[in-house]
Each structure stands twice: as C-alpha cells, then as structure tokens.
Design an enzyme around this catalytic site. Structure first.
Site: not given
Ligand code: 3PG
Length: 396
Positions: A34, A195, A352, A375
C-alpha cells in the site's frame, strides 16, 4: 480531476489522503504494497514543490489515541519506501499539526497522526473537517481502499477545497471501469471464499452484469446444497438455500451462466497435507468435506477464462492456504495470468484473500490490475456508490 490538472502548486499545502493501513508484525511493517502504491503521487507532488501533508488512518482505534495504532510506527517505512525524509506530527489537527506545517519548505513531506484518534473522523463531523481543512489549500485523495468510508478525511474534506484523484486512485478507477463499468465482453467473474452470507449483495449484482459467474470456495457448497446435492461435512450455510436459489434464478433471467464445481477434492480434516481424494460432486462422502474444486472443474473454469475478454476475481476457489488444496486457485490464476500476458484478457482482482492467493500463485504482477482494497473492492463489486469517489466526481 487528476494530478495532471494540478500545475503551479509550488508552496501550496496539499492534504493527501493515503491508505497506510498496512499489516504490522513484531512492530515492523510486513507488507509495504500500500505504501508503494501511494509513493508515485507523493513523489510527484513533492517534485512539483508542494508541501505534501499526508493524512491516513491505521487500525480501528475508536476515536481515541492508542499507542500501537500510532502512525509514528509506520513513518520510518514510508520514509524508506519514498527514499525521502518524512516529518511526523503527533496530532492531525491543532498546534502539533499547524506548527509542523509552518516549518515545511516546498517539496517537504509531513505525515500527520492517525485521523481515527478523533471521533469526528468516522462521524465526518463538520467541526473536525473544518479543523483538518485549516491545514491545506488542495485535497488529493489517493486512497481508493478507504473510499467506501464517508469519513472526514475521505469525503468531508473534498467539500472544503479543490479536490483531485491521486495516481493510485486514478489507476484503480480506470481498471475498475474496464472490469465492470464498460467491460469488453464476454465478462467472467470468479467469486470464492468461505461464505455466501458475506457476499449476497455482490453475487446478486454480478449475475446482472457478467456473462458467467464461477462460484468456488466454501460458498459453492451452499449453492450445491440448494440444488439438492449432499455436501457431507463441508462448510455450508443451509439457511441460505433460498437466497442461493434466488441468485441462480436472477442469473438465468439475465442470461448469466452459473458455473459450479462438478467435482471436488475432499478430506476428513482441515490441515495441510491431509489425506484426500477427488470425487464427483454428487458423490461427496457423508463424513468428508470439500476443500478444493477438482480437476474437471478446473478445466471448465479455465475454459471460461479462455472465452473471457474480461475477468473480475474475488476470493479463492479452495483452501489455498493449505497445500494441496491450493491447486485450483493456482491453476486458474496461472491460466488467467497467461491469457493476460498474451493480451487476450483484461484481468482485475481484489479483496482480502485474493491478493494473497494471487501472490501465492506467483502471478499477481501479471494481472492487468490487482487492487489492494478489501471492503472498498467488495462494495464496488456490489455496485454501490463509494462516497470517497462520488465526492471527487461531484466536486469536479
Ligand atoms: C482497509 O484496510 O481495507 C482500509 O484501510 C479500510 O479500513 P477499515 O475497514 O478499518 O475502514
């Protein structure tokens, strides 16, 4: 607007939202991806003579300072990756920030402390946004991976000053546009992972947009069970049978082929090297669990990848962390990488485990684009509007 539109910024205070939410183990950053992704934006702004002020969160500290979630822990790695001095301010607002900014020369880089040490960040509280805004003339958002959050530093700030997409944000949006926005067809999506419950919206959206949806991983069992197949001791959300049926019905109505495993690699225990056998999907022993899709399924999946002009991938096909149950994920990833290298496929992956799975297969660099977002990537696949992106477009 992108950095191309930012000329004449020498001496300007540019607030740059980056994602420094990186994995740390034993006090050391264990994956710098990142940081590397945001480095070009930071360098470019610094080279143009701006005073570059970095805003970021780290962890989920709930609005109060937490020592092991201080960005001071990440600052040395940012400095190393940039090969440029990075000053640090112990708060993102108030005197620590303003004093540090007052000392900046053109081209200097300053990292402000974790924005989530203030409750106003996640609430997008106007008073907090105003405090942050005092420190900058221009806002650049280079954190696609936090764009699903409508926080002060990801959304609020863009209303206060001219706002621009950084290079990584720009690349990410361009890649995603090629993936699902205006893709070259046929578009194939691979969705795996444990899931269905975490990906109902995503699957429901994809079946309306893609030509074929390959379902793998634990979630395939829920679909198989919904079709009346006995999945033995496999991970399965039986209560989601109706949801699975609805998704399959929507797919049929939209002309999207659902590709489910036709065979599976089963074992009696979930561990690396567990004794295993390959069985037809309608012959899963009652005491066994499917840990990977089998060779016939891999062949079918690879055929779909061969037919595809665009591939969108989220989630592994099997338990790729434990060999030999990584076989399907690795085989499909290698095939997609080869097609991409040949110029026949646009491949976009993210979320992920997917990045780890592609790294494990050794092909992450061969994909057209691998998103570091978790996310945010999922919400994009769900077809949702991301507040951090929407505001950049609205404030153009
Ligand atoms: C992540 O790691 O997906 C982003 O930095 C967002 O983090 P968060 O889910 O804690 O908002």
């Amino acid at each position: 607007k992108t950095l191309d539109d930012l000329t004449d910024i020498a001496g300007k205070r540019v607030l740059v939202r980056v994602d420094l939410n990186v994995p740390v183990s034993d006090g050391k950053v264990s994956d710098t991806t990142r940081i590397e992704r945001v480095a070009p934006t930071i360098r470019e702004l610094s080279d143009k003579g701006a005073k570059v002020i970095l805003l970021a969160h780290f962890g989920r500290p709930k609005g109060e300072p937490v020592a092991d979630q201080s960005l001071s822990l990440i600052a040395p790695t940012v400095e190393e990756v940039l090969d440029h001095q990075v000053a640090f301010a112990s708060d993102c607002i108030g005197a620590p920030a303003t004093d540090a900014i007052a000392k900046m020369e053109n081209g200097d880089i300053l990292l402000l402390e974790n924005t989530r040490f203030h409750k106003g960040e996640e609430k997008n509280a106007p008073e907090f946004v105003a405090e942050l805004a005092k420190n900058g003339d221009i806002f650049v958002n280079d954190a696609f991976s936090t764009a699903h959050r409508a926080h002060a530093s990801t959304e609020g700030l863009a209303h206060h000053m001219p706002a621009y997409a950084g290079r990584t944000m720009q690349a990410e949006l361009e890649a995603l546009e090629k993936g699902l926005g205006k893709p070259v067809r046929p578009v194939v999506a691979i969705v795996g992972g444990a899931k269905v419950s975490t990906k109902i919206d995503l699957l429901s959206n994809l079946v309306k947009k893609v030509d074929a949806l390959v379902i793998g991983g634990g979630m395939a069992n829920t679909f198989l069970a919904a079709k009346g197949i006995n999945v033995g001791k496999s991970l399965c959300e039986h209560d989601l049978a109706e949801t699975a049926k609805q998704i399959m019905a929507t797919a049929e109505a939209s002309g999207c082929a659902i590709v489910l495993p036709v065979d599976g690699v089963v074992a009696r225990e979930f561990k690396a090297g567990a004794e295993n056998e390959t069985v037809a999907i309608d012959a899963i022993p009652a005491d066994a669990m499917v840990l990977d899709v089998g060779p016939k399924s891999i062949e079918a999946i690879n055929d779909w990848i061969s037919k595809a002009a665009t591939l969108v991938w989220n989630g592994p096909l099997g338990a790729f962390e434990i060999a030999p149950f990584d076989a399907a994920t690795v085989a499909a990833a290698k095939h997609a990488a080869a097609r991409t290298r040949e110029g026949k496929l646009v491949s976009v992956a993210g979320g992920g485990d997917t990045v780890s799975a592609l790294n494990h297969a050794g092909v992450a660099d061969d994909f057209s684009y691998v998103s570091t977002a978790g996310g945010a990537f999922l919400e994009w696949m769900e077809g949702k509007e991301l507040p951090g992106v929407a505001v950049l477009i609205a404030e153009k």
